[in-house]
Write a protein that holds these residues in place. Structure first.
Motif, mmCIF file in Angstrom:
data_model
loop_
_atom_site.group_PDB
_atom_site.id
_atom_site.type_symbol
_atom_site.label_atom_id
_atom_site.label_comp_id
_atom_site.label_asym_id
_atom_site.label_seq_id
_atom_site.Cartn_x
_atom_site.Cartn_y
_atom_site.Cartn_z
ATOM 1 N N ALA A 123 8.430 -51.809 -52.252
ATOM 2 C CA ALA A 123 7.816 -50.902 -51.270
ATOM 3 C C ALA A 123 6.522 -50.389 -51.890
ATOM 4 O O ALA A 123 6.304 -50.544 -53.094
ATOM 5 N N ASN A 124 5.681 -49.786 -51.063
ATOM 6 C CA ASN A 124 4.444 -49.194 -51.543
ATOM 7 C C ASN A 124 4.387 -47.725 -51.132
ATOM 8 O O ASN A 124 5.206 -47.281 -50.307
ATOM 9 N N PRO A 125 3.430 -46.969 -51.666
ATOM 10 C CA PRO A 125 3.343 -45.542 -51.286
ATOM 11 C C PRO A 125 2.820 -45.379 -49.855
ATOM 12 O O PRO A 125 1.896 -46.081 -49.430
ATOM 13 N N LYS A 126 3.416 -44.418 -49.159
ATOM 14 C CA LYS A 126 2.976 -44.090 -47.795
ATOM 15 C C LYS A 126 1.539 -43.581 -47.795
ATOM 16 O O LYS A 126 0.826 -43.754 -46.811
ATOM 17 N N LYS A 161 7.025 -45.493 -49.036
ATOM 18 C CA LYS A 161 7.746 -44.327 -49.525
ATOM 19 C C LYS A 161 6.845 -43.108 -49.695
ATOM 20 O O LYS A 161 5.692 -43.227 -50.120
ATOM 21 N N SER A 162 7.416 -41.944 -49.407
ATOM 22 C CA SER A 162 6.668 -40.696 -49.514
ATOM 23 C C SER A 162 6.401 -40.357 -50.977
ATOM 24 O O SER A 162 7.121 -40.801 -51.884
ATOM 25 N N LEU A 196 27.676 -46.520 -46.999
ATOM 26 C CA LEU A 196 27.308 -45.756 -48.201
ATOM 27 C C LEU A 196 26.203 -44.725 -47.981
ATOM 28 O O LEU A 196 26.181 -43.698 -48.652
ATOM 29 N N ALA A 197 25.257 -45.019 -47.068
ATOM 30 C CA ALA A 197 24.095 -44.139 -46.916
ATOM 31 C C ALA A 197 23.373 -44.496 -45.612
ATOM 32 O O ALA A 197 23.849 -45.324 -44.828
ATOM 33 N N THR A 198 22.208 -43.872 -45.410
ATOM 34 C CA THR A 198 21.476 -44.062 -44.166
ATOM 35 C C THR A 198 20.218 -44.895 -44.400
ATOM 36 O O THR A 198 19.472 -44.647 -45.363
ATOM 37 N N GLY A 199 19.983 -45.851 -43.508
ATOM 38 C CA GLY A 199 18.812 -46.711 -43.607
ATOM 39 C C GLY A 199 17.574 -46.052 -43.020
ATOM 40 O O GLY A 199 17.659 -45.102 -42.228
ATOM 41 N N CYS A 200 16.415 -46.599 -43.370
ATOM 42 C CA CYS A 200 15.151 -45.942 -43.018
ATOM 43 C C CYS A 200 14.805 -46.063 -41.529
ATOM 44 O O CYS A 200 13.858 -45.431 -41.077
ATOM 45 N N TYR A 201 15.560 -46.863 -40.758
ATOM 46 C CA TYR A 201 15.273 -46.997 -39.329
ATOM 47 C C TYR A 201 16.129 -46.091 -38.447
ATOM 48 O O TYR A 201 15.944 -46.052 -37.235
ATOM 49 N N GLU A 202 17.096 -45.391 -39.035
ATOM 50 C CA GLU A 202 17.938 -44.491 -38.239
ATOM 51 C C GLU A 202 17.173 -43.215 -37.895
ATOM 52 O O GLU A 202 16.277 -42.805 -38.633
ATOM 53 N N ASP A 203 17.556 -42.563 -36.784
ATOM 54 C CA ASP A 203 16.910 -41.308 -36.393
ATOM 55 C C ASP A 203 17.263 -40.175 -37.353
ATOM 56 O O ASP A 203 16.419 -39.351 -37.703
ATOM 57 N N SER A 231 15.224 -49.398 -51.453
ATOM 58 C CA SER A 231 14.008 -49.858 -50.778
ATOM 59 C C SER A 231 14.053 -49.676 -49.266
ATOM 60 O O SER A 231 13.041 -49.379 -48.647
ATOM 61 N N HIS A 232 15.205 -49.893 -48.662
ATOM 62 C CA HIS A 232 15.311 -49.827 -47.198
ATOM 63 C C HIS A 232 16.075 -48.588 -46.735
ATOM 64 O O HIS A 232 16.631 -48.599 -45.634
ATOM 65 N N SER A 233 16.145 -47.532 -47.557
ATOM 66 C CA SER A 233 16.930 -46.349 -47.201
ATOM 67 C C SER A 233 16.038 -45.224 -46.702
ATOM 68 O O SER A 233 14.832 -45.217 -46.929
#
Lengths: 327, 327
Positions: free
Chosen positions: A175-178, A187-188, A119-126, A152-154
């Motif tokens: 999650a919390n703010p970066k 998250k940004s 469905l989408a891209t996770g936050c650990y992909e390049d 949360s993990h995208s």
């Protein structure tokens, strides 16, 4: 009726003791993760396990499917339990399973868990290529049946596209703010502005890897971060999503991180010398500590009404708006 | 509100045309079979197919899970569709799947389909050993969650034991009395007395193999049989379960009879020279003919109130009593 206290993400190794701690801590509703990498058939077994717990502990917990389930739980002194997936693996490649899962009580589903999904891209992909063809269709279907999109993990682009494509507000449940703690999973400001600007909800995590100073993070620091977030994003879009992973053996975090996709060890947010679950900060060890949070938020300067909103009333409003079918 | 018209067993090859015929015939609710031999995973696909139809034809049909769904269907001019299994194959060997299926809307489940199952003995076996160990547990669980035990295709001993063991009334959704037409699938006076004496329901079938004179059975003969049954068993325990198998290719009856369990051809109630679906009697070809039944019952001497009871109000009362959890 007393204001609702809701923790919108927990992954506890559940037991009668843990259920009793929810009651001691005055937690009226929780959203629990029931799948990380499971297939459809495997995730059904997790629903079935919860059904047995509802039967065994009817004085402590009750199935949650709507905001009114929270109100009924408060009236009867129980905790309403809502189900969610941190990965879309249980829908496999079948859009029809989204409604089937909604029928089985699933109310949140992440479009990705760290990795690329269908469905989408996770936050650990390049590289983040955003919503896939199936992903756009799945978002529409989740909107239709009342299953909340959780990013949360995208990755950022996927998250922004999900916010844009979804006709209903979405969530980042834990999650919390970066700008407070620059972790990959936090998250940004751009993402959080887009999320909350469209009516979406952010749940603040107390998982040590998401905290400034990790396990040593102070309650003051955590609550001051929430105060700053309220200034930036509005208090009405904020809640708790503690990501409490209590009483879990370390084999579980290995499963969460590696599933069946890797033959090497992936340490996720940990590392080779800190491979297991990190210890919780001493002010939030289990659900009995939930009142510490309310006290901390009050001490930071929030009004009682604002504390009530962050501690559960915001999630309750979001539940009321999100879990019914779109008509 | 007008009295409810309910047909408590249909296996039509559904289409927009067939849904429109339900509306033309004034049918407010139907119980449809969605599994004969399917595994858990396969039966989920059948739920999913119905979900799609509910989405595609919202002006004609609506999901049915409780008696109030029938009332709402009447108010909005639609037909409420209730799901059932003619075989316990979709629960496989897992008692936990009974509640999962109830969550997915299943409201009737046969303990057997002609053959021995994990739960009981079918009416085509030489020896009927009654409820199995798993069968007794499954009946308790079905009682608990509100999933009705249907013994239409079971042997006599198994049926009598299910009636005895069940704490709630059960159903024979589609069969006729053996004293009217001595078919293997029709039921003995002893079974029908035990069924109705415990508050259970009998649905009269219009499947030609269950009818005296088969396809040539007259409406008069059918209604006179119902009048005799009302004398023997009480009008309040009688309803319609037509077993209408409309627009189905003959490959379907082969699947129903043979599933995956036989490498030889089993003709069931048919025979080598009449292997397919038999033609319906001319007074009940499809759902548009439902008013013929009411007219026939009135002509036989039933009062309007009795006709209303048989045509649907009895099933509605039974739905109200049966589909909720036992508390």
């Amino acid at each position: 009726m007393k204001p609702a206290v809701i923790d919108n993400l927990q992954y506890v190794n559940w037991s009668e003791t843990a259920f009793r701690q929810l009651r001691i801590g005055g937690v009226d509703a929780i959203h629990v993760t029931i799948a990380y990498h499971e297939s459809f058939r495997e995730a059904v077994l997790n629903v079935s396990r919860w059904n047995r717990w509802f039967e065994q502990y009817p004085d402590l917990i009750v199935r949650g499917t709507s905001g009114d389930c929270v109100r009924k739980a408060i009236e009867t002194g129980r905790t309403a339990v809502f189900f969610g997936f941190q990965n879309p693996s249980p829908i496999e490649d079948d859009i029809g399973l989204i409604e089937v899962w909604h029928q089985l009580g699933i109310r949140f589903m992440q479009l990705t868990y760290n990795n690329q999904s269908l469905l989408a891209t996770g936050c650990y992909e390049d590289d983040d290529t955003g919503l896939t063809r199936f992903g756009r269709q799945a978002v529409d279907e989740m909107n239709r049946v009342g299953l909340v999109i959780d990013m949360s993990h995208s990755g950022d682009r996927s998250t922004l596209e999900a916010i844009e494509h979804s006709s209903r507000p979405i969530a980042i449940t834990h999650a919390n703010p970066k700008w407070w703690h620059n972790a990959l999973r936090n998250k940004s400001d751009e993402v959080l502005k887009a999320l909350t600007g469209s009516g979406g909800m952010l749940g603040f995590s107390m998982y040590p890897h998401h905290l400034k100073d990790g396990t040593d993070c102070t309650l003051d620091s955590f609550c001051e971060m929430i105060a700053e977030a309220a200034t930036r994003y509005g208090v009405e879009n904020l809640g708790i999503g503690s990501d409490l992973c209590q009483d879990q053996p370390d084999s579980i975090v290995t499963w969460m991180r590696n599933g069946r996709w890797s033959k090497q060890m992936d340490y996720g947010e940990g590392s080779a010398d800190q491979a297991g679950f990190p210890p919780q900060p001493d002010w939030f060890v289990d659900n009995r500590d939930m009142p510490n949070l309310s006290a901390g938020l009050l001490a930071t300067g929030f009004s009682q009404t604002e504390v009530d909103a962050i501690m559960g009333e915001n999630w309750l409003r979001f539940y009321d708006q999100s879990f019914g079918g779109a008509e």
